[in-house]
Design a protein around this motif. Structure first.
Motif, PDB file in Angstrom:
ATOM      1  N   GLU A 190      -0.122   2.121  -9.144  1.00  0.00           N
ATOM      2  CA  GLU A 190       0.412   2.161  -7.937  1.00  0.00           C
ATOM      3  C   GLU A 190       0.517   3.478  -7.189  1.00  0.00           C
ATOM      4  OE1 GLU A 190       5.098   1.153  -6.152  1.00  0.00           O
ATOM      5  OE2 GLU A 190       4.442   1.076  -8.211  1.00  0.00           O
ATOM      6  N   VAL A 191       0.043   3.629  -5.933  1.00  0.00           N
ATOM      7  CA  VAL A 191      -0.162   4.892  -5.445  1.00  0.00           C
ATOM      8  C   VAL A 191       0.437   4.615  -4.000  1.00  0.00           C
ATOM      9  CG1 VAL A 191      -2.161   5.448  -6.576  1.00  0.00           C
ATOM     10  CG2 VAL A 191      -2.351   4.207  -4.427  1.00  0.00           C
ATOM     11  N   ALA A 192       0.683   5.861  -3.495  1.00  0.00           N
ATOM     12  CA  ALA A 192       1.294   6.029  -2.056  1.00  0.00           C
ATOM     13  C   ALA A 192       0.559   5.610  -1.183  1.00  0.00           C
ATOM     14  CB  ALA A 192       2.013   7.165  -1.897  1.00  0.00           C
ATOM     15  N   ILE A 193       0.758   4.962   0.271  1.00  0.00           N
ATOM     16  CA  ILE A 193      -0.384   4.834   1.009  1.00  0.00           C
ATOM     17  C   ILE A 193      -0.597   5.844   1.798  1.00  0.00           C
ATOM     18  CG2 ILE A 193      -0.575   3.691   3.143  1.00  0.00           C
ATOM     19  CD1 ILE A 193       1.094   1.360   2.318  1.00  0.00           C
ATOM     20  N   HIS A 194       0.246   6.759   2.125  1.00  0.00           N
ATOM     21  CA  HIS A 194       0.037   7.931   2.738  1.00  0.00           C
ATOM     22  C   HIS A 194      -0.424   9.079   1.737  1.00  0.00           C
ATOM     23  CE1 HIS A 194       1.643   5.851   6.135  1.00  0.00           C
ATOM     24  NE2 HIS A 194       2.773   5.572   5.522  1.00  0.00           N
ATOM     25  N   GLN A 195      -1.548   9.682   1.948  1.00  0.00           N
ATOM     26  CA  GLN A 195      -1.984  10.647   1.052  1.00  0.00           C
ATOM     27  C   GLN A 195      -2.396  11.760   1.870  1.00  0.00           C
ATOM     28  OE1 GLN A 195      -2.424  10.475  -2.413  1.00  0.00           O
ATOM     29  NE2 GLN A 195      -1.940   8.479  -2.458  1.00  0.00           N
ATOM     30  N   ASP A 196      -2.029  13.031   1.357  1.00  0.00           N
ATOM     31  CA  ASP A 196      -2.310  14.175   2.217  1.00  0.00           C
ATOM     32  C   ASP A 196      -4.134  14.571   2.139  1.00  0.00           C
ATOM     33  OD1 ASP A 196       0.250  14.672   2.853  1.00  0.00           O
ATOM     34  OD2 ASP A 196       0.660  15.667   1.234  1.00  0.00           O
ATOM     35  N   GLU A 197      -4.512  14.294   1.002  1.00  0.00           N
ATOM     36  CA  GLU A 197      -5.991  14.523   0.842  1.00  0.00           C
ATOM     37  C   GLU A 197      -6.980  13.349   1.598  1.00  0.00           C
ATOM     38  OE1 GLU A 197      -6.858  14.560  -3.289  1.00  0.00           O
ATOM     39  OE2 GLU A 197      -5.720  16.418  -3.685  1.00  0.00           O
ATOM     40  N   PHE A 198      -8.041  13.842   1.980  1.00  0.00           N
ATOM     41  CA  PHE A 198      -9.026  13.077   2.562  1.00  0.00           C
ATOM     42  C   PHE A 198      -9.632  11.826   1.794  1.00  0.00           C
ATOM     43  CE2 PHE A 198     -13.469  11.646   3.966  1.00  0.00           C
ATOM     44  CZ  PHE A 198     -13.052  11.431   5.390  1.00  0.00           C
ATOM     45  N   GLY A 199      -9.979  12.309   0.461  1.00  0.00           N
ATOM     46  CA  GLY A 199     -10.383  11.386  -0.480  1.00  0.00           C
ATOM     47  C   GLY A 199     -11.573  11.840  -1.055  1.00  0.00           C
ATOM     48  N   GLU A 200     -12.091  11.287  -2.104  1.00  0.00           N
ATOM     49  CA  GLU A 200     -13.342  11.403  -2.819  1.00  0.00           C
ATOM     50  C   GLU A 200     -14.566  11.747  -1.862  1.00  0.00           C
ATOM     51  OE1 GLU A 200     -14.060   9.069  -5.837  1.00  0.00           O
ATOM     52  OE2 GLU A 200     -12.677  10.002  -7.235  1.00  0.00           O
ATOM     53  N   GLY A 201     -14.658  11.024  -0.783  1.00  0.00           N
ATOM     54  CA  GLY A 201     -15.737  11.233   0.075  1.00  0.00           C
ATOM     55  C   GLY A 201     -15.524  12.378   1.218  1.00  0.00           C
ATOM     56  N   LYS A 223      -3.580   4.697  10.859  1.00  0.00           N
ATOM     57  CA  LYS A 223      -4.609   5.321  10.118  1.00  0.00           C
ATOM     58  C   LYS A 223      -5.095   4.485   9.148  1.00  0.00           C
ATOM     59  CE  LYS A 223      -4.260   9.726   9.782  1.00  0.00           C
ATOM     60  NZ  LYS A 223      -4.150  11.176   9.609  1.00  0.00           N
ATOM     61  N   VAL A 224      -6.399   4.516   9.059  1.00  0.00           N
ATOM     62  CA  VAL A 224      -7.073   3.651   7.941  1.00  0.00           C
ATOM     63  C   VAL A 224      -7.680   4.232   6.842  1.00  0.00           C
ATOM     64  CG1 VAL A 224      -9.034   1.921   7.562  1.00  0.00           C
ATOM     65  CG2 VAL A 224      -7.690   2.145   9.762  1.00  0.00           C
ATOM     66  N   ARG A 225      -7.247   4.052   5.675  1.00  0.00           N
ATOM     67  CA  ARG A 225      -7.580   4.799   4.456  1.00  0.00           C
ATOM     68  C   ARG A 225      -8.560   3.761   3.663  1.00  0.00           C
ATOM     69  NH1 ARG A 225      -2.577   7.023   5.370  1.00  0.00           N
ATOM     70  NH2 ARG A 225      -2.626   9.304   5.271  1.00  0.00           N
ATOM     71  N   ALA A 280     -11.682   7.598   1.318  1.00  0.00           N
ATOM     72  CA  ALA A 280     -12.091   8.384   2.872  1.00  0.00           C
ATOM     73  C   ALA A 280     -10.633   8.155   3.580  1.00  0.00           C
ATOM     74  CB  ALA A 280     -13.218   7.751   3.341  1.00  0.00           C
ATOM     75  N   THR A 281     -10.415   8.610   4.478  1.00  0.00           N
ATOM     76  CA  THR A 281      -9.312   8.555   5.425  1.00  0.00           C
ATOM     77  C   THR A 281      -9.745   8.775   6.708  1.00  0.00           C
ATOM     78  OG1 THR A 281      -7.813   9.474   4.096  1.00  0.00           O
ATOM     79  CG2 THR A 281      -7.123   9.286   6.122  1.00  0.00           C
ATOM     80  N   SER A 282      -9.610   7.957   7.769  1.00  0.00           N
ATOM     81  CA  SER A 282     -10.006   7.930   9.316  1.00  0.00           C
ATOM     82  C   SER A 282      -9.350   8.883   9.925  1.00  0.00           C
ATOM     83  CB  SER A 282      -9.721   6.769   9.684  1.00  0.00           C
ATOM     84  OG  SER A 282      -8.386   6.407   9.924  1.00  0.00           O
ATOM     85  N   GLU A 283     -10.119   9.506  10.908  1.00  0.00           N
ATOM     86  CA  GLU A 283      -9.660  10.685  11.797  1.00  0.00           C
ATOM     87  C   GLU A 283      -8.617  10.043  12.835  1.00  0.00           C
ATOM     88  OE1 GLU A 283     -12.577  12.206  14.198  1.00  0.00           O
ATOM     89  OE2 GLU A 283     -13.488  10.128  14.696  1.00  0.00           O
ATOM     90  N   ALA A 284      -7.679  10.988  13.409  1.00  0.00           N
ATOM     91  CA  ALA A 284      -6.551  10.499  14.087  1.00  0.00           C
ATOM     92  C   ALA A 284      -7.339   9.696  15.365  1.00  0.00           C
ATOM     93  CB  ALA A 284      -5.797  11.607  14.627  1.00  0.00           C
ATOM     94  N   ILE A 285      -7.033   8.524  15.468  1.00  0.00           N
ATOM     95  CA  ILE A 285      -7.563   7.953  16.626  1.00  0.00           C
ATOM     96  C   ILE A 285      -6.396   7.269  17.509  1.00  0.00           C
ATOM     97  CG2 ILE A 285      -8.797   5.628  17.238  1.00  0.00           C
ATOM     98  CD1 ILE A 285     -10.210   5.866  14.590  1.00  0.00           C
ATOM     99  N   ASN A 286      -6.567   7.642  18.543  1.00  0.00           N
ATOM    100  CA  ASN A 286      -5.648   7.232  19.733  1.00  0.00           C
ATOM    101  C   ASN A 286      -5.695   5.876  20.170  1.00  0.00           C
ATOM    102  OD1 ASN A 286      -3.660   9.241  20.434  1.00  0.00           O
ATOM    103  ND2 ASN A 286      -5.081  10.397  21.866  1.00  0.00           N
ATOM    104  N   GLY A 287      -4.593   5.178  20.062  1.00  0.00           N
ATOM    105  CA  GLY A 287      -4.410   3.693  20.648  1.00  0.00           C
ATOM    106  C   GLY A 287      -5.052   2.663  19.442  1.00  0.00           C
TER     107      GLY A 287
END
Length: 1206
Positions: A145-156, A215-217, A227-234
């Motif tokens: 079980e992990v938190a959805i919101h992570q401060d790190e970008f990810g392994e990629g 935001k998409v992770r 990986a974490t998507s960049e901030a995307i408006n809209g």
């Protein structure tokens, strides 16, 4: 360039249940629907309209009874025969479909917001109310079980190489200070989970707690952030990972447009397309990829409701090709809240089946299929149109004029609403007209890109437009539109016919004007035209063999329906054009089938064999194509076949079968120019122009020359000529094509190349000899025996009389062209053979010869007497026969040189023709020839020759050496020998003959007595002149007349046999019946009677072919038995100086033998040799004609050569 076509719409209104559907899943093993609402779970079969299972979720307090409960997901678990349901309260429930029991396998106190199972159903992912992700096994054992919101970008995380910072990069028109906008107000703020097709990665879209934006992770199978998507408006709530694994689809609202965007697994954007709505007009509720990643379904809803407070709802189906997204189907559900979709999902087993459940519990099952909408014309007026639906546009490409790669096109048709169906007019000369049906059920008719009429059928007002899935544009404005798959209506008249079953496709034939319907169960029904429609069963096939596409295949005798039966599961596309059915297979080949090899649906076994990999390895008719190629269309009255590659680009090929079929049509229509240009461009052997139909070509040579009208093209045609019959080797004629063999007609016994060259040269000399000067030279050079001397003489004539026409070739150009065709040294030798020294010098100047090599020789030749000069030239060129001819004219002083030449080159026959028979030179040559024959062990022929020239003693020795006792005794009386020597000679010959065996001693003795009687006759020269020679002439005349009659009879019977066989080939059933009667057991009396009928030559009799064969065999036997008579007669004629008559008789007999030898392959062909009774009868009289001919010519070798030399 394919469109999505609705094959079947199955609507069911029988399901009624409280509440509203919230989740939908498809049970893969039964095809039933699993529906979850705020009150219950229901298993429903839309095909039968029955509820199979149902269980309440409120009875055990899993959901509240007030209907406020919310379900966040449902999933069918085939291995466990259960259904997994997750509630917003946090309960995870398993419903066993076999026991009808509910079980709560776990509860999350904070509640659940989303649930998603991996594609292999080994893992399940939950999103909780505390914004965490729980990963469990299929047995609901927690993994992590992990938190959805992570401060790190990810392994990629990306690696920075120091090329700049994000702060210094361009940030668009809003500048660096632009903030990420929070999620839109209508966003439900629930997370979305989607898995990649291989189950190795899953993505979660959630509202960021810091920015308020989505935001998409991306996480791996162990729930480790990648990986974490960049901030995307809209960025909006829909999220769906493409099953093929390449892209993640979502939606984004821009300041000026609304787009579907795609992200890679690293979170970066990768492409998008714009939805056809204005800003803030619609919102996207869900995105759904089908199982094979070919169609993306977009579920939309208007943001601004109408006057009744209810918004419009849409479902759009999008496909991609050549990096362009096409809107193929648009389903409008209107403002009725009960008709609005509540749940939508794709079928996991059938990629193009869409399941939909409305708010009013109405069930819709849509079956789609790929189709190419092409114009059906088969004449040159048809532009080979292909229409591609792209939202409210129809992209039309006219492949006759141009091949435009999509998404470009020849022209666009802009319509007021999204287009769902298009079709072309099915009437001849009007196939370029197009009808388009829009989503608002209006019909728009265009002609050459111009709108001609717009209408809405009265019969459709009370029908749901969601069920219109196929229509045809027939006579006038009549359009056939099936509804619900149960009936169809006709245009404005709205007449309809009930159909038992679901109609999935329509087809209309231009040639037979026949309309057919294909039903879901495989039946094909024919529609009868008239004041009212009616149906009849045309073809019925098994349910598991039917296919979604079918087409008419028209034959000259029958109209057959071609269903794509399961004869080949590897067919990827097909099209019917003219006499061909063209297929592309998953083995990456394109194969044609002509109507001769595929005349009805009973040739499934032949098709299976033809499509097998073993059968296509060495078949030239099989064309290798690029992997995944599909047929788009065939250009009518042309050779172009348009293929589309998987990525969307087009490729034009000229399939050999189409090319040859079109060439045959052009040649039959005497369109030689079109055929020639096509053959030249596509590298088809030009011999086919003649080989296709030699008699027609030879009868239209002037038409050919006038149409081609190019010396280069005519020279190209002449230089490609060869003796090979291309209709039998390179391009065999199909059974349905009427090809006339080049070997059987048009040549008159001459070789093909010589025939064509002579015919073209004759016509060119008649039309314009100066214009076609170079072509005439080519016709001389190309002959089997090149006529280089004649060609050089024409060059000489051009030099003496220069042409006056402007475009005529000069002597210099003609000679240069000849040197291009012929080796310069060979041409020099032939120019020397013309005895024209000016021409020789002209050619020599063009060669690489040193003048010191040829000038002394030429100067020496000029000093000689003309005949001896030509003799010297011919001897230098090794043309010994011509040299002997010229040397014979040089006088007696050169006879010794001529005799040496004759002996060296063995030109005895030619030399004896050059000197009179009573001249001393002829006698010397005869003696020399006899000596040569003695060396060749041909003493009898040598003796006859010596007897003719008066050398009786030598002739007697020759006859005695070969034991030719008749000739020896006859010559002995002519010497004359004394009686004692004559008797001794007779006793010696009798002793030699006695050694042959006692069994024939009496016969030989009797013959000797006859010879003694003949001796006395030889002393009576008057009897020879008055009785023997006239009798000899009479026998000769009778034999020649008999040979002529046998030749005419043989030719007539052979031609009649060919006609009879052709007639019986067209009626094989009658032939089989006749042979059955022939083989049937009869009584002896009837058998004799039938045997007599079998040999009846009466035209039209059932056994006429057998009688003709019997007659031909008798003729062959009679002629074969004549060879001994002919041999003896030839020797007698030569002996008594009737050389011309002997030559005439030999020519007649040789001609008849050659005619019979050539006729054997036609009379006893391969078809008769395969198990038919007729061949067994012929084998009883089998004859080796090569032996007969060689035997005859061996026995008459001296006779033939001798009388030629007289």
């Amino acid at each position: 360039m394919r469109n999505l076509k609705l094959l079947k719409c199955l609507r069911s209104l029988e399901l009624q249940s409280p509440g509203c559907p919230q989740c939908l899943s498809v049970r893969t093993d039964t095809g039933s629907l699993l529906i979850a609402s705020q009150f219950s779970i229901t298993e429903y079969d839309p095909r039968t309209g029955q509820v199979l299972n149902e269980v309440s979720l409120t009875a055990e307090d899993y959901l509240p009874e007030d209907g406020e409960g919310v379900l966040v997901g449902i999933q069918d678990l085939p291995e466990q025969e259960s259904v997994c349901v997750a509630t917003a309260r946090g309960d995870v429930i398993l419903y066993n479909l076999s026991t009808n029991q509910l079980e709560c396998v776990g509860t999350v106190d904070s509640g659940l917001t989303a649930m998603s199972w991996s594609p292999d159903q080994e893992l399940v992912t939950f999103c909780t109310g505390q914004e965490t992700i729980i990963l469990m096994t299929k047995d609901f054992e927690p993994i992590t079980e992990v938190a959805i919101h992570q401060d790190e970008f990810g392994e990629g995380k990306f690696i920075t190489v120091g090329w700049g910072k994000k702060e210094t990069q361009f940030h668009g028109s809003e500048g660096k200070q632009a903030d990420v906008q929070p999620a839109l107000l209508w966003d439900d703020h629930r997370p979305r989970i989607t898995w990649r097709g291989d189950g190795q990665l899953f993505a979660v879209s959630a509202i960021c707690s810091q920015t308020g934006a989505r935001k998409v992770r991306v996480w791996n199978r162990e729930c480790i952030l990648q990986a974490t998507s960049e901030a995307i408006n809209g960025l909006e709530q829909p999220l769906c990972w493409k099953p093929s694994g390449s892209l993640i689809a979502s939606t984004q609202r821009h300041p000026n447009k609304h787009s579907v965007v795609f992200m890679e697994k690293n979170g970066l954007l990768h492409g998008d397309f714009t939805l056809p709505f204005a800003k803030d007009q619609a919102k996207v509720k869900e995105l759904l990829w089908n199982s094979d990643s070919t169609v993306l379904a977009v579920w939309l809803e208007d943001m601004n409701p109408g006057d009744d407070g209810n918004p419009n709802t849409y479902i759009q189906l999008w496909t991609v090709g050549n990096y362009h997204w096409y809107l193929k189907q648009s389903l409008h559900f209107g403002r009725d809240p009960l008709k609005a979709p509540a749940c939508v999902c794709w079928d996991p087993e059938k990629p193009l089946r869409l399941h939909l459940l409305s708010q009013g519990w109405a069930s819709y099952t849509y079956d789609w299929g790929w189709c190419t909408d092409r114009s059906p014309g088969d004449d040159s007026q048809d532009s080979a149109n292909v229409a591609v639906i792209d939202g409210d546009k129809v992209l039309v490409t006219t492949f006759r004029q141009c091949v435009v790669p999509p998404p470009m096109c020849s022209y666009e048709l802009q319509l007021p609403a999204a287009v769902n169906l298009v079709t072309f007019h099915s009437q001849t000369q009007r196939t370029n007209e197009l009808a388009a049906l829009t989503a608002d059920c209006r019909l728009h008719i265009y002609s050459q890109g111009v709108l001609t009429r717009k209408l809405q059928d009265k019969g459709t007002k009370n029908k749901s437009h969601l069920s219109i899935h196929s229509f045809l544009f027939l006579h006038g404005l009549e359009t056939l539109i099936p509804f619900w798959g149960k009936n169809f209506v006709c245009g404005v008249i709205s007449s309809q016919v009930q159909v038992e079953g679901h109609v999935i496709s329509l087809c209309h034939s231009l040639k037979s004007d026949t309309l057919a319907l294909q039903l879901e169960d495989g039946q094909i029904r024919r529609v009868h035209w008239g004041e009212c429609f009616s149906l009849c069963i045309c073809v019925e096939v098994k349910e598991d063999e039917c296919c979604i596409q079918f087409s008419f295949f028209i034959s000259c005798q029958v109209v057959s329906l071609w269903c794509c039966l399961q004869v080949a599961s590897n067919i990827s596309s097909f099209v019917v054009y003219g006499e061909f059915l063209l297929l592309t297979t998953h083995a990456h080949t394109c194969q044609p089938f002509s109507e001769s090899s595929a005349i009805c649906v009973h040739v499934c076994a032949d098709l299976k064999a033809a499509l097998s990999s073993e059968a296509t390895q060495n078949d030239e008719s099989v064309r290798k194509v690029e992997r995944g190629s599909r047929i788009v269309t065939v250009v009518p009255q042309d050779t172009k076949l348009i293929l589309q590659m998987p990525r969307g680009n087009l490729e034009t090929i000229h399939h050999r079968a189409l090319v040859l079929a079109q060439l045959r049509k052009w040649l039959d229509d005497l369109k030689f120019r079109d055929a020639f240009e096509c053959m030249r461009k596509l590298r088809i052997n030009l011999n086919l122009i003649y080989d296709h139909n030699p008699s027609v070509f030879l009868g239209n040579v002037e038409t050919f020359l006038k149409q081609i009208d190019s010396t280069n093209y005519i020279n190209l045609f002449l230089t490609e000529l060869k003796e090979e019959d291309t209709t039998k080797t390179m391009y065999p004629c199909p059974m349905s094509a009427a090809c006339q063999s080049a070997s059987g007609s048009g040549g008159g016994g001459k070789k093909k190349v010589d025939t064509v060259c002579d015919a073209l040269r004759s016509s060119m000399e008649t039309l314009d000899p100066q214009k076609f000067c170079l072509c005439i030279l080519t016709s001389h050079v190309k002959k089997t025996t090149p006529e280089l001397e004649v060609a050089l003489q024409k060059v000489r004539e051009l030099r003496v009389n220069p042409p006056t026409a402007k475009n005529a070739a000069s002597a210099e150009e003609a000679l240069k062209y000849l040197l291009f065709l012929v080796n310069v040294n060979e041409l020099y030798e032939h120019s020397l053979g013309t005895y024209d020294f000016d021409l020789v010098l002209m050619v020599a100047e063009k060669s690489q010869k040193d003048p010191k090599e040829y000038l002394p020789f030429l100067n020496m030749l000029k000093t000689l007497e003309p005949n001896y000069q030509r003799y010297t030239i011919d001897k230098h060129l090794k043309r010994y026969k011509k040299a002997l001819h010229h040397l014979s004219k040089c006088g007696e002083e050169h006879f010794t040189e001529a005799l040496n030449l004759v002996k060296d080159q063995r030109l005895y026959i030619e030399a004896m023709q050059l000197y009179p028979s009573d001249s001393p030179q002829h006698k010397v040559l005869s003696v020399a020839y006899a000596e040569h024959l003695m060396e060749q062990q041909q003493a009898e022929q040598a003796g006859l020759l010596l007897w003719r020239c008066g050398e009786m003693a030598c002739a007697l020795q020759a006859f005695v050496s070969c034991t030719s006792w008749r000739h020896a005794l006859a010559v002995a009386t002519h010497i004359p020998l004394p009686p004692e020597q004559l008797a001794q000679l007779a006793r010696d010959l009798a002793g030699i003959v006695e050694g042959w065996g006692g069994a024939v001693h009496v016969l030989i003795y009797d013959l000797l007595l006859i010879s003694l009687f003949q001796i006395y006759l030889y002393s009576r020269q008057d009897i020879t002149e008055t009785h023997l020679k006239p009798a000899l002439l009479e026998v000769h005349s009778n034999q020649v007349a008999f040979l002529e009659s046998q030749k005419a009879l043989f030719t007539r019977h052979k031609n009649r046999l060919a006609v009879v066989r052709e007639q019986k080939a067209k009626a094989r059933l009658e032939l089989i019946g006749s042979l059955t009667l022939f083989l049937y057991r009869r009584s002896s009396k009837n058998r004799r009677k039938a045997e007599g009928k079998k040999h009846s030559l009466k035209e039209g009799s059932p056994f006429e072919d057998i009688a003709l064969l019997h007659a031909l065999i008798q003729i062959i036997h009679v002629v074969d038995k004549m060879r001994e008579e002919i041999h003896s007669l030839l020797k007698a004629l030569v002996l008594f100086q009737f050389d011309m008559l002997a030559s005439n008789l030999q020519a007649h007999y040789s001609e008849l033998l050659q005619l019979m030898e050539k006729g054997i392959p036609e009379i006893w062909n391969e078809g008769l040799q395969q198990g038919q009774t007729l061949v067994r009868e012929a084998e009883k009289y089998s004859i080796d004609f090569s032996f007969i001919v060689s035997s005859l010519f061996y026995r008459t070798s001296f006779t033939e050569q001798h009388y030629i030399g007289l």
